[in-house]
Design a protein around this motif. Structure first.
Motif, PDB file in Angstrom:
ATOM      1  N   SER A   1       2.869  -7.517  -7.540  1.00 18.58           N
ATOM      2  CA  SER A   1       2.318  -6.817  -6.380  1.00 18.58           C
ATOM      3  C   SER A   1       3.326  -5.822  -5.821  1.00 18.58           C
ATOM      4  O   SER A   1       2.982  -4.677  -5.493  1.00 18.58           O
ATOM      5  CB  SER A   1       1.922  -7.831  -5.304  1.00 18.58           C
ATOM      6  N   ALA A   2       4.588  -6.242  -5.705  1.00 15.88           N
ATOM      7  CA  ALA A   2       5.623  -5.348  -5.184  1.00 15.88           C
ATOM      8  C   ALA A   2       5.816  -4.144  -6.096  1.00 15.88           C
ATOM      9  O   ALA A   2       5.972  -3.004  -5.622  1.00 15.88           O
ATOM     10  CB  ALA A   2       6.940  -6.109  -5.026  1.00 15.88           C
ATOM     11  N   ALA A   3       5.809  -4.364  -7.409  1.00 11.35           N
ATOM     12  CA  ALA A   3       5.963  -3.258  -8.353  1.00 11.35           C
ATOM     13  C   ALA A   3       4.780  -2.291  -8.255  1.00 11.35           C
ATOM     14  O   ALA A   3       4.958  -1.064  -8.281  1.00 11.35           O
ATOM     15  CB  ALA A   3       6.082  -3.801  -9.776  1.00 11.35           C
ATOM     16  N   ALA A   4       3.566  -2.839  -8.132  1.00 13.56           N
ATOM     17  CA  ALA A   4       2.378  -1.985  -7.996  1.00 13.56           C
ATOM     18  C   ALA A   4       2.453  -1.150  -6.723  1.00 13.56           C
ATOM     19  O   ALA A   4       2.090   0.035  -6.713  1.00 13.56           O
ATOM     20  CB  ALA A   4       1.115  -2.845  -8.002  1.00 13.56           C
ATOM     21  N   ASN A   5       2.947  -1.743  -5.645  1.00 16.40           N
ATOM     22  CA  ASN A   5       3.091  -0.990  -4.396  1.00 16.40           C
ATOM     23  C   ASN A   5       4.112   0.135  -4.538  1.00 16.40           C
ATOM     24  O   ASN A   5       3.936   1.227  -4.004  1.00 16.40           O
ATOM     25  CB  ASN A   5       3.520  -1.932  -3.266  1.00 16.40           C
ATOM     26  N   GLY A   6       5.188  -0.140  -5.263  1.00 16.21           N
ATOM     27  CA  GLY A   6       6.195   0.897  -5.482  1.00 16.21           C
ATOM     28  C   GLY A   6       5.629   2.072  -6.262  1.00 16.21           C
ATOM     29  O   GLY A   6       5.865   3.240  -5.923  1.00 16.21           O
ATOM     30  N   ILE A   7       4.871   1.776  -7.305  1.00 14.93           N
ATOM     31  CA  ILE A   7       4.244   2.844  -8.101  1.00 14.93           C
ATOM     32  C   ILE A   7       3.256   3.633  -7.249  1.00 14.93           C
ATOM     33  O   ILE A   7       3.213   4.873  -7.298  1.00 14.93           O
ATOM     34  CB  ILE A   7       3.531   2.238  -9.327  1.00 14.93           C
ATOM     35  N   ALA A   8       2.464   2.930  -6.438  1.00 16.26           N
ATOM     36  CA  ALA A   8       1.476   3.605  -5.591  1.00 16.26           C
ATOM     37  C   ALA A   8       2.146   4.557  -4.604  1.00 16.26           C
ATOM     38  O   ALA A   8       1.653   5.670  -4.355  1.00 16.26           O
ATOM     39  CB  ALA A   8       0.641   2.569  -4.836  1.00 16.26           C
ATOM     40  N   LEU A   9       3.276   4.155  -4.054  1.00 19.00           N
ATOM     41  CA  LEU A   9       3.998   5.016  -3.115  1.00 19.00           C
ATOM     42  C   LEU A   9       4.485   6.291  -3.790  1.00 19.00           C
ATOM     43  O   LEU A   9       4.362   7.394  -3.239  1.00 19.00           O
ATOM     44  CB  LEU A   9       5.190   4.255  -2.526  1.00 19.00           C
ATOM     45  N   VAL A  10       5.041   6.160  -4.978  1.00 13.61           N
ATOM     46  CA  VAL A  10       5.567   7.331  -5.688  1.00 13.61           C
ATOM     47  C   VAL A  10       4.431   8.278  -6.072  1.00 13.61           C
ATOM     48  O   VAL A  10       4.555   9.501  -5.937  1.00 13.61           O
ATOM     49  CB  VAL A  10       6.362   6.881  -6.931  1.00 13.61           C
ATOM     50  N   VAL A  11       3.311   7.728  -6.546  1.00 18.01           N
ATOM     51  CA  VAL A  11       2.167   8.568  -6.920  1.00 18.01           C
ATOM     52  C   VAL A  11       1.607   9.291  -5.696  1.00 18.01           C
ATOM     53  O   VAL A  11       1.317  10.496  -5.740  1.00 18.01           O
ATOM     54  CB  VAL A  11       1.071   7.710  -7.592  1.00 18.01           C
ATOM     55  N   ALA A  12       1.449   8.568  -4.582  1.00 12.92           N
ATOM     56  CA  ALA A  12       0.942   9.192  -3.357  1.00 12.92           C
ATOM     57  C   ALA A  12       1.883  10.294  -2.879  1.00 12.92           C
ATOM     58  O   ALA A  12       1.452  11.353  -2.415  1.00 12.92           O
ATOM     59  CB  ALA A  12       0.759   8.133  -2.266  1.00 12.92           C
ATOM     60  N   ALA A  13       3.191  10.061  -3.008  1.00 11.14           N
ATOM     61  CA  ALA A  13       4.167  11.067  -2.601  1.00 11.14           C
ATOM     62  C   ALA A  13       4.011  12.334  -3.442  1.00 11.14           C
ATOM     63  O   ALA A  13       4.096  13.455  -2.917  1.00 11.14           O
ATOM     64  CB  ALA A  13       5.582  10.510  -2.741  1.00 11.14           C
ATOM     65  N   ALA A  14       3.786  12.171  -4.741  1.00 11.11           N
ATOM     66  CA  ALA A  14       3.611  13.339  -5.620  1.00 11.11           C
ATOM     67  C   ALA A  14       2.385  14.150  -5.215  1.00 11.11           C
ATOM     68  O   ALA A  14       2.416  15.391  -5.224  1.00 11.11           O
ATOM     69  CB  ALA A  14       3.495  12.875  -7.073  1.00 11.11           C
ATOM     70  N   LEU A  15       1.302  13.476  -4.853  1.00  5.71           N
ATOM     71  CA  LEU A  15       0.093  14.178  -4.435  1.00  5.71           C
ATOM     72  C   LEU A  15       0.317  14.967  -3.140  1.00  5.71           C
ATOM     73  O   LEU A  15      -0.164  16.090  -2.985  1.00  5.71           O
ATOM     74  CB  LEU A  15      -1.054  13.182  -4.254  1.00  5.71           C
ATOM     75  N   VAL A  16       1.063  14.378  -2.209  1.00  8.06           N
ATOM     76  CA  VAL A  16       1.342  15.075  -0.945  1.00  8.06           C
ATOM     77  C   VAL A  16       2.239  16.280  -1.185  1.00  8.06           C
ATOM     78  O   VAL A  16       2.047  17.342  -0.589  1.00  8.06           O
ATOM     79  CB  VAL A  16       1.994  14.109   0.065  1.00  8.06           C
ATOM     80  N   VAL A  17       3.215  16.163  -2.080  1.00 10.79           N
ATOM     81  CA  VAL A  17       4.091  17.297  -2.403  1.00 10.79           C
ATOM     82  C   VAL A  17       3.271  18.450  -2.968  1.00 10.79           C
ATOM     83  O   VAL A  17       3.488  19.615  -2.616  1.00 10.79           O
ATOM     84  CB  VAL A  17       5.187  16.872  -3.406  1.00 10.79           C
ATOM     85  N   GLU A  18       2.325  18.132  -3.831  1.00 11.43           N
ATOM     86  CA  GLU A  18       1.471  19.175  -4.403  1.00 11.43           C
ATOM     87  C   GLU A  18       0.699  19.904  -3.305  1.00 11.43           C
ATOM     88  O   GLU A  18       0.619  21.142  -3.287  1.00 11.43           O
ATOM     89  CB  GLU A  18       0.491  18.557  -5.404  1.00 11.43           C
ATOM     90  N   SER A  19       0.157  19.147  -2.361  1.00 11.31           N
ATOM     91  CA  SER A  19      -0.574  19.767  -1.258  1.00 11.31           C
ATOM     92  C   SER A  19       0.353  20.577  -0.355  1.00 11.31           C
ATOM     93  O   SER A  19      -0.014  21.647   0.135  1.00 11.31           O
ATOM     94  CB  SER A  19      -1.283  18.688  -0.432  1.00 11.31           C
TER      95      SER A  19
END
Length: 317
Positions: free
Chosen positions: A101-119
């Motif tokens: 669960s902790a690893a999945a949360n870490g991946i989700a944070l990094v992916v969400a950050a990439a999407l915000v950077v693109e915007s």
């Protein structure tokens, strides 16, 4: 030779301990669920208002809060899975679910950050959208209060669990992000600095990446079975070797089943006479040494007579 009387034990045998078993308490689960209700309700409102206000910072905060909600859901699910008794092929139960669960949360944070950077890059290249500063200030101020309440709830849970600690750090990072968004909204209202919204979203990204990387690093150490940071194998080796009757220690391995549950195994070579006269007492000494000095209560030792050392097929340090 008569066997010496057993020494009084200062600690209970391992089988009677439940130290760090990863079983979340009812208090932990209740605190996580209460925080989830707060975060989930505010998340929906923030997405709607962020779209209406054309605020990238609010949408970035919403993305972060979505990972917060995911962290809380994962934490609750992991607690419930960890409570299931061991059985069948699951000889340790499902205690490592919290690490996944902790690893999945870490991946989700990094992916969400990439999407915000693109915007954010798109907004910097095409800054034509007008941000509603008043809406940003109002939502951010409410977000600060909601995150303060959620953080306060999680302080009641056991932060020794990577599960709970991950969720708590999500809340703290989100609180900082809302403070940055609040400042951006004030700048938009007072000085009409529209780029403050984009700048705040990039600050949120930095917080998301930092939190996500830390979760991935800590969960990765456990999943890859690295020795726990708090268990220095060189010191363990020295302590075990210093016990009376111990001739050598090899094949020393340590890892964590889940956060707070270190496990250690070793081959311990002892003098043949010690093995015949006080093998049981020596095993007590070995386990007490680990429990007292290194807080490792789940240990397995293969005790070997010195005469057997030459027959070991492969001896590792």
């Amino acid at each position: 030779m008569d066997r010496p009387a057993p020494r009084p034990r200062t600690r209970a045998p391992h089988a009677d301990h439940h130290h760090g078993l990863g079983h979340g308490t009812a208090t932990d689960e209740r605190a996580l669920l209460q925080a989830l209700v707060l975060i989930g309700g505010f998340l929906v409102a923030e997405v709607v208002l962020g779209v209406l206000a054309h605020s990238l910072a609010l949408l970035a905060d919403a993305g972060h809060m979505l990972t917060d909600a995911g962290a809380l859901v994962g934490a609750v699910a992991a607690i419930r899975l960890a409570r299931r008794p061991a059985g069948g092929p699951w000889t340790y139960g499902l205690q490592r679910a919290e690490i996944l669960s902790a690893a999945a949360n870490g991946i989700a944070l990094v992916v969400a950050a990439a999407l915000v950077v693109e915007s954010a890059i798109s907004r910097l290249l095409h800054p034509a959208v007008r941000v509603e500063g008043a809406t940003v200030v109002g939502v951010a101020a409410a977000g600060v209060l909601v995150n303060l309440a959620a953080t306060a709830l999680l302080t009641k849970a056991d932060r020794g669990s990577l599960n709970v600690e991950g969720a708590f750090r999500h809340m703290v990072a989100d609180l900082a992000a809302f403070l940055a968004t609040l400042l951006a909204g004030v700048l938009i209202l007072v000085a009409h600095v529209e780029l403050a919204d984009t700048a705040a979203s990039l600050l949120v990204v930095a917080l998301m990446v930092r939190t996500g990387w830390d979760l991935l690093r800590r969960s990765g150490r456990i999943l890859l079975q690295a020795a726990p940071a708090e268990v220095a194998l060189a010191e363990v080796h020295q302590h075990l070797l210093a016990l009376p009757g111990v001739v050598a220690v090899h094949d020393l391995h340590a890892w964590s089943l889940t956060s707070g549950l270190p496990i250690l195994t070793a081959h311990v070579v002892v003098d043949d006479r010690v093995l015949q006269s006080r093998a049981g007492a020596l095993l007590d000494d070995l386990q007490e040494c680990l429990a007292d000095h290194f807080d490792v209560e789940h240990s397995t030792f293969q005790i070997e007579p010195a005469s057997h050392l030459d027959h070991e097929r492969a001896v590792h340090p």
